[in-house]
Design a protein around this motif. Structure first.
Motif, short mmCIF file in Angstrom:
data_model
loop_
_atom_site.label_atom_id
_atom_site.label_comp_id
_atom_site.label_asym_id
_atom_site.label_seq_id
_atom_site.Cartn_x
_atom_site.Cartn_y
_atom_site.Cartn_z
N MET A 1 35.06 35.17 43.86
CA MET A 1 35.81 36.11 44.68
C MET A 1 37.31 35.84 44.58
O MET A 1 38.08 36.75 44.36
CB MET A 1 35.31 36.00 46.12
N VAL A 2 37.70 34.59 44.73
CA VAL A 2 39.13 34.26 44.69
C VAL A 2 39.69 34.51 43.29
O VAL A 2 40.81 34.98 43.13
CB VAL A 2 39.36 32.79 45.13
N GLY A 3 38.89 34.23 42.26
CA GLY A 3 39.32 34.49 40.89
C GLY A 3 39.60 35.96 40.65
O GLY A 3 40.55 36.31 39.95
N SER A 4 38.81 36.83 41.26
CA SER A 4 39.03 38.27 41.12
C SER A 4 40.33 38.69 41.79
O SER A 4 41.06 39.54 41.27
CB SER A 4 37.87 39.05 41.74
N VAL A 5 40.61 38.10 42.94
CA VAL A 5 41.86 38.41 43.64
C VAL A 5 43.06 37.95 42.81
O VAL A 5 44.04 38.68 42.66
CB VAL A 5 41.88 37.77 45.05
N TRP A 6 42.99 36.74 42.25
CA TRP A 6 44.07 36.24 41.40
C TRP A 6 44.25 37.12 40.18
O TRP A 6 45.38 37.39 39.76
CB TRP A 6 43.80 34.80 40.97
N ALA A 7 43.14 37.57 39.58
CA ALA A 7 43.23 38.44 38.41
C ALA A 7 43.88 39.78 38.78
O ALA A 7 44.74 40.29 38.04
CB ALA A 7 41.85 38.67 37.81
N ALA A 8 43.50 40.35 39.91
CA ALA A 8 44.09 41.62 40.36
C ALA A 8 45.58 41.46 40.65
O ALA A 8 46.39 42.32 40.28
CB ALA A 8 43.36 42.13 41.59
N LEU A 9 45.95 40.37 41.31
CA LEU A 9 47.36 40.12 41.58
C LEU A 9 48.15 39.93 40.29
O LEU A 9 49.26 40.46 40.13
CB LEU A 9 47.52 38.89 42.47
N GLY A 10 47.58 39.19 39.36
CA GLY A 10 48.24 38.96 38.08
C GLY A 10 48.43 40.25 37.29
O GLY A 10 49.50 40.49 36.72
N LEU A 11 47.40 41.09 37.26
CA LEU A 11 47.50 42.36 36.53
C LEU A 11 48.49 43.31 37.18
O LEU A 11 49.28 43.97 36.49
CB LEU A 11 46.12 43.01 36.43
N SER A 12 48.48 43.40 38.51
CA SER A 12 49.43 44.29 39.18
C SER A 12 50.86 43.79 39.01
O SER A 12 51.78 44.58 38.81
CB SER A 12 49.08 44.45 40.66
N LEU A 13 51.06 42.48 39.04
CA LEU A 13 52.38 41.92 38.82
C LEU A 13 52.86 42.19 37.39
O LEU A 13 54.02 42.53 37.17
CB LEU A 13 52.35 40.41 39.10
N THR A 14 51.96 42.09 36.42
CA THR A 14 52.30 42.37 35.03
C THR A 14 52.69 43.83 34.86
O THR A 14 53.66 44.14 34.15
CB THR A 14 51.12 42.02 34.11
N CYS A 15 51.96 44.73 35.49
CA CYS A 15 52.27 46.16 35.36
C CYS A 15 53.59 46.53 36.02
O CYS A 15 54.39 47.28 35.44
CB CYS A 15 51.13 47.00 35.96
N THR A 16 53.85 46.03 37.22
CA THR A 16 55.12 46.35 37.88
C THR A 16 56.30 45.71 37.14
O THR A 16 57.39 46.27 37.11
CB THR A 16 55.13 45.91 39.36
N TRP A 90 38.79 34.61 33.20
CA TRP A 90 38.29 33.56 34.09
C TRP A 90 37.49 34.15 35.24
O TRP A 90 36.47 33.61 35.65
CB TRP A 90 39.47 32.74 34.60
N ALA A 91 37.95 35.32 35.74
CA ALA A 91 37.24 35.97 36.84
C ALA A 91 35.94 36.62 36.36
O ALA A 91 34.95 36.64 37.09
CB ALA A 91 38.13 37.02 37.50
N LEU A 92 35.94 37.15 35.14
CA LEU A 92 34.75 37.85 34.64
C LEU A 92 33.68 36.91 34.11
O LEU A 92 32.50 37.22 34.16
CB LEU A 92 35.15 38.84 33.55
N PHE A 93 34.10 35.75 33.59
CA PHE A 93 33.16 34.82 32.99
C PHE A 93 33.26 33.44 33.63
O PHE A 93 33.61 32.47 32.98
CB PHE A 93 33.42 34.71 31.48
N PRO A 94 32.92 33.34 34.92
CA PRO A 94 33.10 32.05 35.60
C PRO A 94 32.11 30.97 35.14
O PRO A 94 32.37 29.80 35.33
CB PRO A 94 32.89 32.38 37.07
N LYS A 95 31.01 31.33 34.53
CA LYS A 95 30.03 30.32 34.13
C LYS A 95 30.57 29.38 33.07
O LYS A 95 30.47 28.18 33.18
CB LYS A 95 28.76 31.01 33.59
#
Length: 197
Positions: A1-16, A90-95
């Protein structure tokens, strides 16, 4: 869950950050605006009829400080984009990445991106002393914009640098030493790892 939030924040920061990099609205007057890689002009009172140009290479950029700033800002964005791709994987493939420690696969990449961005933002106003900026802004000089006003592109870039810095500070792994053992507290994997000395 936290990895998904970090990924979303990273992607939105990259786009802006990409949006602010291509924006010509870093410094502006009523008939002209310029940013790191683009500049636009338009007739007085008709801002809908803009003519925009892009600096296609480093040779086209008018000042050495501007060139250094462009390289640092683009390098910071590339590092931020690379970090976002790592966070997403990292968020998509946590295993297969679960053995990594901390809040992401490479927190140092985000730190490097934030540092490059901050340096680029601090160097860019030096280029206000260039002939290009003096022609556009009138009596501009280093860190003084003359008749030009600060635009939304530069403000967005500053906010992105602050957010990238905060995310890298928050995301750095936290360690604690207890009776000779290192304890790595990882909220992303929701477990505590004991590291032997």
């Amino acid at each position: 869950m936290v990895g998904s939030v970090w990924a979303a924040l990273g992607l939105s920061l990259t786009c802006t950050w990409a949006l602010s990099l291509i924006s010509p609205a870093w410094f502006q007057i009523p008939t002209f605006s310029f940013g790191v890689f683009t500049y636009c002009s338009w007739p007085q009172g008709d801002s809908w009829n803009q003519s925009c140009r892009t600096f296609r290479s480093l040779d086209d950029i008018p000042d050495i400080a501007w060139k250094v700033s462009a390289v640092m800002l683009l390098g910071g964005w590339i590092l931020l984009a690379f970090n976002s791709i790592l966070l997403l994987s990292w968020a998509l493939f946590p295993k297969w990445l679960s053995s990594r420690k901390g809040s992401g696969p490479a927190p140092g990449v985000q730190v490097a991106a934030a540092i490059a961005t901050v340096v680029g933002l601090l160097v860019f106003p030096i280029s206000l002393a260039s002939p290009f900026a003096k022609e556009a802004c009138g009596a501009s000089s280093t860190y003084r914009s003359g008749h030009c006003q600060l635009g939304w592109g530069y403000v967005t870039a500053i906010l992105n640098a602050v957010l990238a810095s905060l995310l890298s500070i928050i995301g750095w792994p936290h360690t604690t030493k207890v009776q000779g053992r290192t304890i790595l507290i990882s909220s992303d994997t929701e477990r505590i790892l004991f590291m032997p000395e």
